[in-house]
Design a protein around this motif. Sequence first.
Motif, mmCIF file in Angstrom:
data_model
loop_
_atom_site.group_PDB
_atom_site.id
_atom_site.type_symbol
_atom_site.label_atom_id
_atom_site.label_comp_id
_atom_site.label_asym_id
_atom_site.label_seq_id
_atom_site.Cartn_x
_atom_site.Cartn_y
_atom_site.Cartn_z
ATOM 1 N N ILE A 239 -6.324 -2.012 -7.528
ATOM 2 C CA ILE A 239 -6.437 -3.003 -6.461
ATOM 3 C C ILE A 239 -7.393 -4.096 -6.934
ATOM 4 C CG2 ILE A 239 -7.084 -3.429 -4.069
ATOM 5 C CD1 ILE A 239 -6.630 -0.444 -3.513
ATOM 6 N N ASP A 241 -8.803 -7.039 -5.661
ATOM 7 C CA ASP A 241 -9.124 -7.927 -4.543
ATOM 8 C C ASP A 241 -10.580 -8.362 -4.549
ATOM 9 O OD1 ASP A 241 -10.328 -5.552 -3.804
ATOM 10 O OD2 ASP A 241 -9.563 -5.545 -1.760
ATOM 11 N N HIS A 244 -12.503 -3.679 -3.833
ATOM 12 C CA HIS A 244 -12.282 -2.267 -4.149
ATOM 13 C C HIS A 244 -12.810 -1.883 -5.531
ATOM 14 C CE1 HIS A 244 -9.709 -2.247 -0.606
ATOM 15 N NE2 HIS A 244 -9.647 -0.926 -0.710
ATOM 16 N N ARG A 293 -11.174 -9.054 3.561
ATOM 17 C CA ARG A 293 -11.668 -7.679 3.486
ATOM 18 C C ARG A 293 -11.379 -6.951 4.795
ATOM 19 N NH1 ARG A 293 -16.366 -5.261 0.542
ATOM 20 N NH2 ARG A 293 -17.048 -3.436 1.712
ATOM 21 N N CYS A 304 -6.138 -3.018 2.500
ATOM 22 C CA CYS A 304 -6.300 -4.393 2.025
ATOM 23 C C CYS A 304 -5.504 -5.381 2.849
ATOM 24 C CB CYS A 304 -5.799 -4.505 0.580
ATOM 25 S SG CYS A 304 -6.834 -3.724 -0.634
ATOM 26 N N LEU A 306 -4.576 -7.730 0.781
ATOM 27 C CA LEU A 306 -4.112 -8.267 -0.492
ATOM 28 C C LEU A 306 -2.586 -8.312 -0.511
ATOM 29 C CD1 LEU A 306 -5.061 -9.085 -3.412
ATOM 30 C CD2 LEU A 306 -4.727 -6.675 -4.027
#
Length: 378
Positions: A239, A241, A244, A293, A304, A306
């Motif tokens: 991940i 982002d 994480h 977040r 996420c 994301l």
Amino acid sequence: MKQTLIADRIFDGQQFHHDLPVTFEDGHILAFDTVKGAKESRVDGSITPGFIDVQVNGGGGVLFNSSPTRQGIEAIGQAHAKFGTTAYLPTLITDDFSVMQQAADAVADAIEHGSAGVLGVHFEGPHLSVPKKGVHPQPHIRRISDAELDIFSRQDLGIKVVTLAPENVSPDVIAALVKADVKVCLGHSNADYDTVKAALDAGATGFTHLFNAMSAFGSRNPGMVGAALESTDAWCGLIVDGHHVHPTAAKVAINAKPRGKVMLVTDAMPPVGLDGEVSFELFGTQVLRVGDRLNAVTGELAGCVLDMAGAVANTISMLDISAEEALRMASMYPAAFLGVSQQFGSLATGKRADLVVMNDQFKVQHTFIAGQLKYSKV
């Protein structure tokens, strides 16, 4: 109907080409050329292979656990198509057995009806470790039973991925899952190195969101992270982002693993595709979005917001990875993990026409799934 797209650049999975047309028909790539009778369109930016996400919990305001139906799956897929995802695994996190049954039936229904992009299903749990459960609900974490094995053994679910903690599932059961065509991933686990190695020897082939919710790497206790980095065969989801995994840790993992064994995943939750500070409920716990977040009110990271296009852009900017390699991490490498490289993950004659048109900032302009336009920004 034949259709030809011509962009400034096209990335086929190996390299970029300039002003190279791609023509597709009946869902597959016909030629890298103009073809008589095809409808030609010029698009700005770059054409890339569609992204493949093996861990999609939700999107467009929908959580798969809360809407385990074909309609729920399709709403999630539509949200992620805006960000270049053309193939994915709807992911069910730890839940009651009845919800697992509903989710399995929904995936079978989606596959039967040809829901765009659905390759199968990912069961993330419920056979996990309580100390590493994250936001997975503890009351539903349990030992594996014949009932769950029956679901995992179904042959109408497409590609099946199961994330489990190897300290709670024996190597013999892992081997049985693999024999039933399940791709076993290890995660949400506090297992020691030897236990992880035994699971790999039994046939496990992946690690779910590397570094997160797993026993850490130490000089005397390599843990699950150490076993994951050591393995030359297993794939690791990552991940990217900025929350994480620290960029340095991500770089170390990519450098340690053989090329092609680290793939991008989103671990996406319902707010993906929605604007604003969206909150939602997860098993009675409020999850709050602040910027990019997600945190439960109890403090844990809770998935996420994301998306795959964002993951690609972050990989380039945060990790100093080339655009070509970042795109492979979002397409070619997950296709290899899932065993679908013959049809997905790169652009070649005869492969499925899963195409993404992106601008120079890696923002998606158009998404084609099996040759059908599923998203257009304009």
